[in-house]
Design a protein around this motif. Sequence first.
Motif, PDB file in Angstrom:
ATOM      1  N   PRO A  81       0.826  -1.217   0.000  1.00 18.05           N
ATOM      2  CA  PRO A  81       0.000   0.000   0.000  1.00 18.05           C
ATOM      3  C   PRO A  81       0.853   1.256   0.000  1.00 18.05           C
ATOM      4  O   PRO A  81       1.998   1.253   0.440  1.00 18.05           O
ATOM      5  CB  PRO A  81      -0.805  -0.130   1.300  1.00 18.05           C
ATOM      6  CG  PRO A  81       0.074  -0.953   2.193  1.00 18.05           C
ATOM      7  CD  PRO A  81       0.793  -1.917   1.299  1.00 18.05           C
ATOM      8  N   VAL A  82       0.284   2.328  -0.518  1.00 16.92           N
ATOM      9  CA  VAL A  82       0.933   3.636  -0.542  1.00 16.92           C
ATOM     10  C   VAL A  82      -0.016   4.638   0.112  1.00 16.92           C
ATOM     11  O   VAL A  82      -1.214   4.642  -0.186  1.00 16.92           O
ATOM     12  CB  VAL A  82       1.259   4.074  -1.986  1.00 16.92           C
ATOM     13  CG1 VAL A  82       1.927   5.438  -1.991  1.00 16.92           C
ATOM     14  CG2 VAL A  82       2.145   3.045  -2.670  1.00 16.92           C
ATOM     15  N   TYR A  83       0.519   5.487   0.984  1.00 11.62           N
ATOM     16  CA  TYR A  83      -0.318   6.399   1.744  1.00 11.62           C
ATOM     17  C   TYR A  83       0.096   7.850   1.499  1.00 11.62           C
ATOM     18  O   TYR A  83       1.183   8.131   1.003  1.00 11.62           O
ATOM     19  CB  TYR A  83      -0.204   6.096   3.245  1.00 11.62           C
ATOM     20  CG  TYR A  83      -0.502   4.662   3.614  1.00 11.62           C
ATOM     21  CD1 TYR A  83      -1.811   4.229   3.781  1.00 11.62           C
ATOM     22  CD2 TYR A  83       0.527   3.744   3.793  1.00 11.62           C
ATOM     23  CE1 TYR A  83      -2.097   2.911   4.127  1.00 11.62           C
ATOM     24  CE2 TYR A  83       0.255   2.423   4.146  1.00 11.62           C
ATOM     25  CZ  TYR A  83      -1.055   2.016   4.302  1.00 11.62           C
ATOM     26  OH  TYR A  83      -1.326   0.706   4.635  1.00 11.62           O
ATOM     27  N   SER A  84      -0.796   8.759   1.891  1.00  9.73           N
ATOM     28  CA  SER A  84      -0.490  10.184   1.908  1.00  9.73           C
ATOM     29  C   SER A  84      -1.104  10.783   3.167  1.00  9.73           C
ATOM     30  O   SER A  84      -1.782  10.080   3.929  1.00  9.73           O
ATOM     31  CB  SER A  84      -1.029  10.872   0.648  1.00  9.73           C
ATOM     32  OG  SER A  84      -2.439  10.797   0.604  1.00  9.73           O
ATOM     33  N   SER A  85      -0.880  12.054   3.414  1.00  8.09           N
ATOM     34  CA  SER A  85      -1.362  12.693   4.632  1.00  8.09           C
ATOM     35  C   SER A  85      -2.870  12.547   4.762  1.00  8.09           C
ATOM     36  O   SER A  85      -3.614  12.704   3.801  1.00  8.09           O
ATOM     37  CB  SER A  85      -0.977  14.177   4.626  1.00  8.09           C
ATOM     38  OG  SER A  85      -1.492  14.810   3.465  1.00  8.09           O
ATOM     39  N   GLY A  86      -3.313  12.226   5.979  1.00  5.42           N
ATOM     40  CA  GLY A  86      -4.731  12.053   6.258  1.00  5.42           C
ATOM     41  C   GLY A  86      -5.253  10.657   6.020  1.00  5.42           C
ATOM     42  O   GLY A  86      -6.377  10.344   6.454  1.00  5.42           O
ATOM     43  N   ASP A  87      -4.488   9.788   5.340  1.00  3.00           N
ATOM     44  CA  ASP A  87      -4.948   8.416   5.091  1.00  3.00           C
ATOM     45  C   ASP A  87      -4.911   7.587   6.368  1.00  3.00           C
ATOM     46  O   ASP A  87      -4.175   7.891   7.321  1.00  3.00           O
ATOM     47  CB  ASP A  87      -4.076   7.743   4.025  1.00  3.00           C
ATOM     48  CG  ASP A  87      -4.377   8.251   2.621  1.00  3.00           C
ATOM     49  OD1 ASP A  87      -5.401   8.951   2.467  1.00  3.00           O
ATOM     50  OD2 ASP A  87      -3.593   7.963   1.695  1.00  3.00           O
ATOM     51  N   VAL A  88      -5.679   6.519   6.375  1.00  4.51           N
ATOM     52  CA  VAL A  88      -5.711   5.585   7.501  1.00  4.51           C
ATOM     53  C   VAL A  88      -4.809   4.399   7.184  1.00  4.51           C
ATOM     54  O   VAL A  88      -4.968   3.739   6.150  1.00  4.51           O
ATOM     55  CB  VAL A  88      -7.139   5.106   7.792  1.00  4.51           C
ATOM     56  CG1 VAL A  88      -7.132   4.021   8.878  1.00  4.51           C
ATOM     57  CG2 VAL A  88      -8.014   6.279   8.217  1.00  4.51           C
ATOM     58  N   VAL A  89      -3.856   4.151   8.050  1.00  4.46           N
ATOM     59  CA  VAL A  89      -2.968   2.995   7.925  1.00  4.46           C
ATOM     60  C   VAL A  89      -3.539   1.879   8.785  1.00  4.46           C
ATOM     61  O   VAL A  89      -3.743   2.047   9.986  1.00  4.46           O
ATOM     62  CB  VAL A  89      -1.535   3.333   8.380  1.00  4.46           C
ATOM     63  CG1 VAL A  89      -0.630   2.110   8.256  1.00  4.46           C
ATOM     64  CG2 VAL A  89      -0.980   4.493   7.568  1.00  4.46           C
ATOM     65  N   SER A  90      -3.813   0.744   8.178  1.00  8.09           N
ATOM     66  CA  SER A  90      -4.405  -0.374   8.913  1.00  8.09           C
ATOM     67  C   SER A  90      -3.687  -1.664   8.559  1.00  8.09           C
ATOM     68  O   SER A  90      -3.046  -1.780   7.516  1.00  8.09           O
ATOM     69  CB  SER A  90      -5.902  -0.505   8.601  1.00  8.09           C
ATOM     70  OG  SER A  90      -6.101  -0.781   7.221  1.00  8.09           O
ATOM     71  N   GLY A  91      -3.811  -2.612   9.422  1.00  8.25           N
ATOM     72  CA  GLY A  91      -3.182  -3.915   9.211  1.00  8.25           C
ATOM     73  C   GLY A  91      -3.382  -4.780  10.433  1.00  8.25           C
ATOM     74  O   GLY A  91      -4.303  -4.556  11.240  1.00  8.25           O
ATOM     75  N   ARG A  92      -2.515  -5.756  10.591  1.00  7.42           N
ATOM     76  CA  ARG A  92      -2.620  -6.671  11.718  1.00  7.42           C
ATOM     77  C   ARG A  92      -1.241  -7.216  12.079  1.00  7.42           C
ATOM     78  O   ARG A  92      -0.362  -7.349  11.218  1.00  7.42           O
ATOM     79  CB  ARG A  92      -3.576  -7.820  11.396  1.00  7.42           C
ATOM     80  CG  ARG A  92      -3.173  -8.636  10.186  1.00  7.42           C
ATOM     81  CD  ARG A  92      -4.314  -9.536   9.722  1.00  7.42           C
ATOM     82  NE  ARG A  92      -3.921 -10.387   8.603  1.00  7.42           N
ATOM     83  CZ  ARG A  92      -3.894  -9.996   7.335  1.00  7.42           C
ATOM     84  NH1 ARG A  92      -4.260  -8.769   7.030  1.00  7.42           N
ATOM     85  NH2 ARG A  92      -3.512 -10.833   6.398  1.00  7.42           N
ATOM     86  N   VAL A  93      -1.092  -7.502  13.368  1.00  7.88           N
ATOM     87  CA  VAL A  93       0.114  -8.149  13.870  1.00  7.88           C
ATOM     88  C   VAL A  93      -0.205  -9.634  14.035  1.00  7.88           C
ATOM     89  O   VAL A  93      -1.190  -9.995  14.682  1.00  7.88           O
ATOM     90  CB  VAL A  93       0.567  -7.538  15.203  1.00  7.88           C
ATOM     91  CG1 VAL A  93       1.789  -8.268  15.742  1.00  7.88           C
ATOM     92  CG2 VAL A  93       0.858  -6.052  15.036  1.00  7.88           C
ATOM     93  N   VAL A  94       0.613 -10.471  13.428  1.00 10.12           N
ATOM     94  CA  VAL A  94       0.357 -11.902  13.407  1.00 10.12           C
ATOM     95  C   VAL A  94       1.326 -12.608  14.346  1.00 10.12           C
ATOM     96  O   VAL A  94       2.556 -12.449  14.239  1.00 10.12           O
ATOM     97  CB  VAL A  94       0.507 -12.477  11.980  1.00 10.12           C
ATOM     98  CG1 VAL A  94       0.247 -13.977  11.981  1.00 10.12           C
ATOM     99  CG2 VAL A  94      -0.449 -11.767  11.020  1.00 10.12           C
ATOM    100  N   LEU A  95       0.759 -13.378  15.279  1.00  9.23           N
ATOM    101  CA  LEU A  95       1.542 -14.236  16.168  1.00  9.23           C
ATOM    102  C   LEU A  95       1.148 -15.683  15.917  1.00  9.23           C
ATOM    103  O   LEU A  95      -0.039 -16.019  15.876  1.00  9.23           O
ATOM    104  CB  LEU A  95       1.283 -13.903  17.638  1.00  9.23           C
ATOM    105  CG  LEU A  95       1.742 -12.543  18.185  1.00  9.23           C
ATOM    106  CD1 LEU A  95       1.337 -12.418  19.646  1.00  9.23           C
ATOM    107  CD2 LEU A  95       3.234 -12.396  18.035  1.00  9.23           C
ATOM    108  N   GLU A  96       2.133 -16.542  15.766  1.00 10.12           N
ATOM    109  CA  GLU A  96       1.863 -17.969  15.621  1.00 10.12           C
ATOM    110  C   GLU A  96       2.672 -18.715  16.681  1.00 10.12           C
ATOM    111  O   GLU A  96       3.906 -18.636  16.710  1.00 10.12           O
ATOM    112  CB  GLU A  96       2.243 -18.459  14.226  1.00 10.12           C
ATOM    113  CG  GLU A  96       1.784 -19.885  13.961  1.00 10.12           C
ATOM    114  CD  GLU A  96       1.957 -20.294  12.524  1.00 10.12           C
ATOM    115  OE1 GLU A  96       1.917 -21.514  12.253  1.00 10.12           O
ATOM    116  OE2 GLU A  96       2.133 -19.415  11.667  1.00 10.12           O
ATOM    117  N   LEU A  97       1.965 -19.412  17.551  1.00 13.34           N
ATOM    118  CA  LEU A  97       2.584 -20.090  18.689  1.00 13.34           C
ATOM    119  C   LEU A  97       2.512 -21.593  18.530  1.00 13.34           C
ATOM    120  O   LEU A  97       1.499 -22.139  18.073  1.00 13.34           O
ATOM    121  CB  LEU A  97       1.886 -19.672  19.991  1.00 13.34           C
ATOM    122  CG  LEU A  97       1.818 -18.152  20.281  1.00 13.34           C
ATOM    123  CD1 LEU A  97       0.942 -17.897  21.498  1.00 13.34           C
ATOM    124  CD2 LEU A  97       3.214 -17.589  20.480  1.00 13.34           C
TER     125      LEU A  97
END
Length: 412
Positions: free
Chosen positions: A22-38
């Motif tokens: 993804p590419v962002y600019s000012s005011g955009d929402v950055v979203s995602g997830r942190v993945v843990l595998e145990l």
Amino acid sequence: MIFDKLKKFDIVFDSPEVDCPPVYSSGDVVSGRVVLELSGESRVDSLKLHAEGFAKVHWTESRSAGSSTAYTQNYGDEVEYLNRREVLLQAGQSNNGEVTVLPAGKHEFPFSFQLPEETLVTSFEGKHGSIRYWVKVKLHRPWATVRKIKKEFTVIEPIDINTPALLAPQAGTKDKMARAWYRSFGQVSVTAKIDRKGYTPGEVIPVFAEFDNSTSRSVVPKAFIIQTQTFIARGTMKQKRSVVATLCGDIVGAKRRETWHGRAIKIPPVGPSILQCRIIKVEYMLKVCVDVPGTSKLCLELPLVIGTIPLHPFGSRTSSVSSQYSVNLEWLHMAIPEQPEPPPDYSSVVTEEEAEQRHNAVASQQAEDLSGILERPLMAFVQEFRFRPPPMYSEIDPNPQPINMRPRCMTC
């Protein structure tokens, strides 16, 4: 051991397209997830996210303090553009002192934050500085080393060339007497014009120029697109200049005149102009030169701004930047696509007068260092922009017009 139970620890950004960062600019929402595998049941104290963005410059210079002593001077500065913290998981302490226990398997912790509304600065990688944005996550567990992971993301602040200032034509005239060893060969003059100041990567710039050679020698007209990277710290600057595109014309004989009716020079996939950062600037110019054998060059400079939104854009400023263009990750290695003819070194297009002026400026003001101006350049990051190709221009105009008239589009 708890340490061995962590099989995977990753940050994944949400992207509208598969396998496309993804590419962002000012005011955009950055979203995602942190993945843990145990691999087994594990206790966790906390999972914390920290988003940061900085422009940083740094370089060193060796200076002499006498016949037998020398010292190294360090120059550096930074500007903060993003600093945001978020707790993704916080253990709830019970009466028995227990912490959060995660079972074996895959766990995902979503995150979302908004970039500042004020104008950010485009991501950049240079010889003496960079502009970077990243997300860093720390995993805290009882009796275990803190695990950290960091992933960068790209910010491209749009530059819309559909503005009056960037749509204004650029023109100029310059002349000089060609001399060698106190002997004059006559006068050389160049007049050049381009349709506008703002262009986007991949576009073709039609150059309209007239070369009047009143000397007794043949001359060679050329045009170059030059990128200048400027790094500023503690009142001193360091520059890197590079030729990113070249156009060579036909030889103009003695007492002859040559006219370019929209000779084409194509803009390679370079990074956009950076003009709003206090410590890093990336600027462009079109340099039209006349090479006179045996004497110095005559050069005329026309300013350029490399934007990201071309003429008649299909996307809007409020939409996500990633929907308007994609990013080629080769910019991380500062690579540039192969060209049919590699451009010359910047030193080959600098006039003797310019070189002497820069030498005198350095001698009179030691604080202003331009020692790196003639070194071989490192390119800014390379990006691929998706937009409708610009109209093609013919190098020979069947209906030539005077240089001061606006050219007629050959596709209309």
